[in-house]
Design a protein around this motif. Structure first.
Motif, PDB file in Angstrom:
ATOM      1  N   VAL A  31      28.290  55.517  40.308  1.00 58.26           N
ATOM      2  CA  VAL A  31      29.207  55.554  39.163  1.00 58.26           C
ATOM      3  C   VAL A  31      30.652  55.339  39.622  1.00 58.26           C
ATOM      4  N   ARG A  32      31.025  55.952  40.768  1.00 59.68           N
ATOM      5  CA  ARG A  32      32.397  55.784  41.253  1.00 59.68           C
ATOM      6  C   ARG A  32      32.710  54.318  41.561  1.00 59.68           C
ATOM      7  N   ALA A  33      31.680  53.552  41.934  1.00 57.73           N
ATOM      8  CA  ALA A  33      31.907  52.139  42.263  1.00 57.73           C
ATOM      9  C   ALA A  33      32.210  51.302  41.030  1.00 57.73           C
ATOM     10  N   LEU A  34      31.882  51.827  39.839  1.00 52.48           N
ATOM     11  CA  LEU A  34      31.994  51.038  38.614  1.00 52.48           C
ATOM     12  C   LEU A  34      33.385  51.106  37.996  1.00 52.48           C
ATOM     13  N   ASP A  35      34.403  50.840  38.789  1.00 53.24           N
ATOM     14  CA  ASP A  35      35.740  50.766  38.193  1.00 53.24           C
ATOM     15  C   ASP A  35      35.974  49.347  37.664  1.00 53.24           C
ATOM     16  N   ASN A  36      37.105  49.156  36.997  1.00 51.93           N
ATOM     17  CA  ASN A  36      37.360  47.852  36.364  1.00 51.93           C
ATOM     18  C   ASN A  36      37.538  46.733  37.383  1.00 51.93           C
ATOM     19  N   ALA A  37      38.032  47.066  38.554  1.00 54.47           N
ATOM     20  CA  ALA A  37      38.159  46.052  39.603  1.00 54.47           C
ATOM     21  C   ALA A  37      36.778  45.526  39.992  1.00 54.47           C
ATOM     22  N   PHE A  38      35.818  46.456  40.132  1.00 54.27           N
ATOM     23  CA  PHE A  38      34.458  46.012  40.475  1.00 54.27           C
ATOM     24  C   PHE A  38      33.876  45.152  39.365  1.00 54.27           C
ATOM     25  N   LEU A  39      34.084  45.539  38.110  1.00 53.77           N
ATOM     26  CA  LEU A  39      33.519  44.774  36.998  1.00 53.77           C
ATOM     27  C   LEU A  39      34.086  43.357  36.960  1.00 53.77           C
ATOM     28  N   LEU A  40      35.365  43.206  37.264  1.00 52.72           N
ATOM     29  CA  LEU A  40      35.956  41.864  37.315  1.00 52.72           C
ATOM     30  C   LEU A  40      35.360  41.046  38.454  1.00 52.72           C
ATOM     31  N   GLU A  41      35.199  41.684  39.619  1.00 51.89           N
ATOM     32  CA  GLU A  41      34.606  40.988  40.758  1.00 51.89           C
ATOM     33  C   GLU A  41      33.148  40.625  40.462  1.00 51.89           C
ATOM     34  N   ALA A  42      32.420  41.527  39.768  1.00 52.45           N
ATOM     35  CA  ALA A  42      31.034  41.239  39.400  1.00 52.45           C
ATOM     36  C   ALA A  42      30.966  40.048  38.454  1.00 52.45           C
ATOM     37  N   ALA A  43      31.906  39.991  37.501  1.00 48.54           N
ATOM     38  CA  ALA A  43      31.933  38.849  36.580  1.00 48.54           C
ATOM     39  C   ALA A  43      32.152  37.544  37.347  1.00 48.54           C
ATOM     40  N   LYS A  44      33.031  37.597  38.337  1.00 52.37           N
ATOM     41  CA  LYS A  44      33.272  36.398  39.152  1.00 52.37           C
ATOM     42  C   LYS A  44      32.008  35.993  39.892  1.00 52.37           C
ATOM     43  N   ARG A  45      31.256  36.960  40.438  1.00 51.22           N
ATOM     44  CA  ARG A  45      30.011  36.649  41.160  1.00 51.22           C
ATOM     45  C   ARG A  45      28.973  36.049  40.233  1.00 51.22           C
ATOM     46  N   LEU A  46      29.068  36.385  38.954  1.00 50.34           N
ATOM     47  CA  LEU A  46      28.104  35.863  37.989  1.00 50.34           C
ATOM     48  C   LEU A  46      28.578  34.568  37.334  1.00 50.34           C
ATOM     49  N   GLY A  47      29.682  34.030  37.812  1.00 48.06           N
ATOM     50  CA  GLY A  47      30.106  32.723  37.335  1.00 48.06           C
ATOM     51  C   GLY A  47      31.334  32.703  36.449  1.00 48.06           C
ATOM     52  N   ALA A  48      32.024  33.837  36.285  1.00 47.93           N
ATOM     53  CA  ALA A  48      33.226  33.854  35.452  1.00 47.93           C
ATOM     54  C   ALA A  48      34.318  32.988  36.093  1.00 47.93           C
ATOM     55  N   PRO A  49      35.151  32.322  35.262  1.00 46.43           N
ATOM     56  CA  PRO A  49      36.189  31.421  35.789  1.00 46.43           C
ATOM     57  C   PRO A  49      37.382  32.165  36.380  1.00 46.43           C
TER      58      PRO A  49
END
Length: 798
Positions: A623-641
């Motif tokens: 849960v601690r890993a799920l900050d907004n920085a991680f979510l943005l990086e995850a979106a990038k890994r999934l193909g976000a521009p």
């Protein structure tokens, strides 16, 4: 009136065919038939020429070893001809030993008769499937290398051979002969061949057909720089001209001498005595054939004593003191009679070639995999095509090459059908995947059997006694369509199913004995199914058969989320924070739970009494890993521009605002100043948070992460699991529980259970008969718990 057979015409036709195949193999490096078919043509020609000597000709391919090379290389005349070997063939592996080794026995008998040695000694070695070459050394320095060519004349490939790292340019030691000609084989290791082809595919370059062609084609490149990029290897197997030094008395001693000079020799080289020794070696190497790092097509027997070699002499194109004993061919040619689709457990649609039966490696092959639609397109396989089929060991036979010259008129390119051949559901292909899949899910009968079998397997729900035969009958007679139907079965259903199966198979019914229904086995099965209604989360996840979800990934998901509902509703953005989970796995999990039919099956399982009994709070570190920085990086890994915005920049920008809403609505200049990043990077993130596709997912993921944080067990105070991040090793036997149960309990406390002891091991649990792991733990000063202490640890942590 019957047509008259003209042996002369057949001989000329065979000679023309063989010359053409020699040209394609030796000059173009593009053979169109497998070695076994070439060997059959050559044997037929040899037999006809022996039967009809009036048609003998000095330019017959039977008088040649190979073929002259291409014009791009200078010619080298061999001081001693590089002759080929007589062959002992066994295409079928059929019959008793006397038949299988008849030609070898004749070979030994001739040697015994000529030399008078009742138990002759042989140097024996694998017959490598590569390109024969000659290396000339003068005063220990490599000066010239040549291919075998036609045996008398080869091609000067010195510059190319200098790029082969296995070939020494200067011999070891100092006691060299003035001239030493080494003969051997340039080959390509299987692992090197596969790695080369993987790189070629990734770069859109031409791949190599097989290791043998790869070795021959690489060595005969006109540009040595190209050869230098090819992973070639070399083994020496003998010598030609030697000046200024007397050879040892035995060939095996010569091979050892070559090793001492720094020339590689196959480690499988050995010596054997008499026929029994040759037979034993043939079988031993045959059993190792598929495990060897290089391809072989047989073994070679050579009289070990040079004086006996001279006594035996030569025939027209081969020494009488040596014999190549081939194994059944691993490649054969046949015809594709149909291309069908086979549906696997996960719905993967695999094209399968239905073949005209052909013996390959001693087994009659009627089917061969074509892997996927891309492979068919690459090979351009069509119904009616003549193809080369390969089978090695227990590997599923595969089509490796189309013989385009034999394609029948009107043969049409093959295309993937639109629908599943089993359930008629649409076949679909996910982006980035090579395989097509049936969209019928658990409704597809082809997937039902495998899905139910997997669900009931020992590592999944572990339904004791429900084996393959029962599962096949339950599905075949429509008692079970999904795993949920297992929990609705009664004793009478099993008895009726068994009776129908007995009737189908024509066997004596075993369900009726002395007029009384023998139902104990059925009662046991119903009880075994009932015993699995209380399920563990990781086992239940694994049992569902989600693509790419193995046992360890299921455990990682269960540890992180603690609850099935949280996993089923998780966006891949959240799933990526779980160890063992990458983008493909995350998308696979989300895609599975996005299918309404899968939810119907899961709902039915719960409705029929299946309960997940180990629900717990989410893992705090997850849960601690799920900050907004991680979510943005995850979106990038999934193909976000977000090109050009790295992890550190995303972290700084996310920390500059209190949440996604403030980040989206804030001032770019102010956010850039607060984060220390450029305005362009800030605006890229803000654009993503306004994107109609990504914005809803990111805001929903932010809310889900907050909800997970609120779900952490208040009693645990948001702490990690008791053994979180600690590595534990189990050794010996525990009297109170099995190893799997002990491992599960440790993992439930957050531990990672490893198979070996290292300095990073937190402690070792040692039961009875603990061995080397216990010794190593004690030598490293690592804490050791006996069974009593281990049980106390478990009790202490609930």
């Amino acid at each position: 009136m019957a047509e008259t057979y003209d042996p002369g015409e057949r001989i000329e036709a065979l000679r023309a065919q063989i010359r053409e195949h020699n040209y394609r193999y030796h000059v173009l490096d593009a053979p169109v038939i497998p070695d076994a078919e070439y060997d059959r043509l050559l044997r037929e020609l040899e037999a006809l020429e022996a039967q009809h000597p009036r048609f003998a000709s000095d330019d017959s391919p039977t008088r040649q070893v190979g073929a002259r090379g291409r014009s791009g290389f200078a010619q080298v005349t061999h001081a001693l001809p590089m002759l080929s070997l007589a062959n002992a063939f066994d295409d079928t592996e059929a019959g008793d030993d006397a038949r299988r080794f008849r030609e070898v026995a004749d070979f030994v008998r001739r040697i015994v008769t000529t030399t008078g040695d009742a138990e002759p000694r042989f140097s024996v070695e694998p017959k490598l499937d590569g390109l024969a070459i000659s290396l000339r050394y003068e005063d220990g320095r490599f000066v010239q290398g040549a291919t075998r060519g036609d045996g008398e004349t080869g091609e000067d490939v010195t510059a190319n051979l200098r790029t082969v790292k296995a070939i020494p340019l200067r011999l070891r030691g100092e006691a060299w002969p003035r001239v030493l000609e080494v003969r051997g084989e340039v080959y390509m290791r299987r692992a090197d061949f596969l790695a080369f082809n993987e790189r070629a595919l990734a770069n859109g370059e031409r791949t190599l057909a097989n290791p043998r062609n790869g070795a021959a084609g690489s060595l005969r490149q006109l540009d040595p720089a190209v050869t230098a990029t090819r992973p070639l290897s070399f083994y020496a197997y003998g010598v030609g001209v030697v000046e200024g030094l007397e050879l040892p008395a035995l060939h095996s001693q010569t091979l050892q001498w070559l090793r001492e000079l720094g020339l590689p020799v196959s480690p499988e080289v050995d010596v054997a005595s008499g026929l029994d020794g040759l037979v034993a070696y043939y079988r031993r190497i045959g059993s190792l054939r598929d495990a060897l790092p290089y391809d072989i097509d047989g073994v070679v027997y050579k009289l070990d004593r040079y004086d006996q070699q001279r006594q035996m002499g030569f025939v027209a194109r081969a020494p009488r003191w040596a014999l190549a004993h081939k194994y059944p061919a691993q490649e054969q040619s046949t015809v594709v009679e149909a291309i069908d689709i086979q549906i696997g457990r996960t719905g993967a649609a695999t094209p399968v070639a239905r073949l005209r039966p052909v013996a390959v490696a001693g087994v009659t092959v009627t089917n061969a995999t074509l892997h996927n639609a891309d492979q068919i397109a690459r090979l351009d396989v069509r119904v009616g095509d003549s193809v080369i089929v390969r089978r090695a060991g227990d590997v599923i036979p595969e089509v490796v090459q189309v013989i385009a010259e034999r394609r029948p008129e009107g043969a049409q390119p093959w295309t993937m059908p639109a629908n599943c051949p089993v359930c008629d559901s649409a076949l679909v292909r996910a982006e980035g995947e090579a395989a097509w899949r049936c969209s019928g899910g658990l409704f597809c009968p082809a997937q039902r059997k495998e899905a139910v079998r997997h669900f009931a397997s020992r590592r999944a729900m572990d339904i004791e006694g429900l084996g393959d035969r029962f599962i096949e009958s339950l599905v075949e007679f429509d008692y079970v369509r999904t795993p949920a139907d297992l929990y609705a079965l009664a004793v009478d259903d099993f008895i009726a199913m068994k009776r129908r199966a007995d009737e189908r198979d024509g066997t004596v019914p075993q369900t009726v004995r002395q007029g009384k229904v023998a139902s104990k086995w059925a009662e046991n099965l119903v009880a075994a199914i009932d015993a699995t209604r209380m399920a563990r989360l990781d086992r239940f996840l694994f049992a569902l058969g989600i693509l790419q979800i193995g046992e360890e990934t299921a455990k990682a998901l269960a540890r992180a989320f603690g609850d099935f509902g949280r996993i089923a509703s998780a966006d891949p953005l959240l799933l990526l924070a779980v160890p063992e989970v990458g983008p493909k796995v995350a998308q696979s999990v989300a895609a599975f739970f996005a299918q309404p039919h899968n939810h119907e099956v899961i709902d039915a399982l719960f409705a029929r009494g299946v309960v997940i009994g180990d629900r717990r709070a989410p893992d705090a570190s997850f849960v601690r890993a799920l900050d907004n920085a991680f979510l943005l990086e995850a979106a990038k890994r999934l193909g976000a521009p977000l090109e050009g915005v790295g992890p550190e920049s995303l972290k700084a920008i996310a920390q500059a605002a209190t949440g996604f809403a403030a980040l989206r609505d804030g001032d770019s200049g102010q956010l850039a100043a607060q984060s220390g990043q450029t305005v362009a990077k800030v605006e890229a993130v803000r654009e993503l948070l306004s994107d109609p596709h990504w914005a809803p997912r990111l805001f929903a993921a932010e809310a889900a992460a907050q909800e997970l944080a609120e779900g952490i067990d208040a009693e645990a105070g948001g702490a990690d699991l008791p053994l979180q991040g600690r590595t534990v090793v189990l050794t010996g036997t525990l009297s109170s529980m099995g190893r799997d149960a002990a491992k599960a309990k440790l993992e439930a406390l957050g531990a990672k259970v490893a198979g070996s002891v290292s300095k990073n091991t937190a402690f070792v649990v040692a039961g009875e008969a603990a061995g080397s792991k216990l010794d190593k733990a004690q030598s490293l000063g690592i804490e050791v718990l006996d069974e009593a202490a281990f049980l106390q640890l478990l009790e202490r942590h609930g």
